[in-house]
Scaffold this active site. Structure first.
Site, PDB file in Angstrom:
ATOM      1  CB  ALA A  32      -0.901   0.008   1.224  1.00  0.00           C
ATOM      2  CG  ASP A  33       0.189   4.272  -3.005  1.00  0.00           C
ATOM      3  OD1 ASP A  33      -0.914   4.430  -2.440  1.00  0.00           O
ATOM      4  OD2 ASP A  33       0.318   4.293  -4.251  1.00  0.00           O
ATOM      5  CB  SER A  34       0.830   7.993   1.143  1.00  0.00           C
ATOM      6  OG  SER A  34       1.134   8.527  -0.124  1.00  0.00           O
ATOM      7  CG  ASP A  36      -2.984   1.980  -2.309  1.00  0.00           C
ATOM      8  OD1 ASP A  36      -3.808   2.302  -3.182  1.00  0.00           O
ATOM      9  OD2 ASP A  36      -1.920   1.384  -2.547  1.00  0.00           O
ATOM     10  CG  LEU A  37      -1.633   3.227   3.839  1.00  0.00           C
ATOM     11  CD1 LEU A  37      -0.356   3.591   4.585  1.00  0.00           C
ATOM     12  CD2 LEU A  37      -2.270   2.005   4.461  1.00  0.00           C
TER      13      LEU A  37
END
Length: 77
Positions: A32-34, A36-37
């Site tokens: 997950a990237d930022s 996604d989070l």
């Protein structure tokens, strides 16, 4: 609550729900990237009716961290 959180993570991050445990890392295990989070947090805020300030995001590295955070916010399901 764990089942619901797991389901949301699987949906948001296109992950296999059965592979998600409390030790699962969003970045290391799920990639997950930022963004996604951020989207996942928005979904959790809607679902559990809590506000998760952006400065708290860096503390939420694993599924277990999210579970503890939600419980500390008074979420019980």
């Amino acid at each position: 609550m764990f089942e619901k959180v797991k389901q949301m993570i699987a949906e948001q991050l296109s992950a296999d729900e059965n592979s998600i445990t409390e030790e699962t890392s969003f970045k290391d295990d799920l990639g997950a990237d930022s963004l996604d989070l951020f989207q996942l947090v928005m979904a959790m805020e809607d679902e559990f009716k809590v506000e998760i300030p952006s400065e708290d995001l860096e503390k939420l590295n694993t599924v277990g961290d999210v579970m503890k955070y939600l419980k500390d916010k008074g979420v019980e399901e």
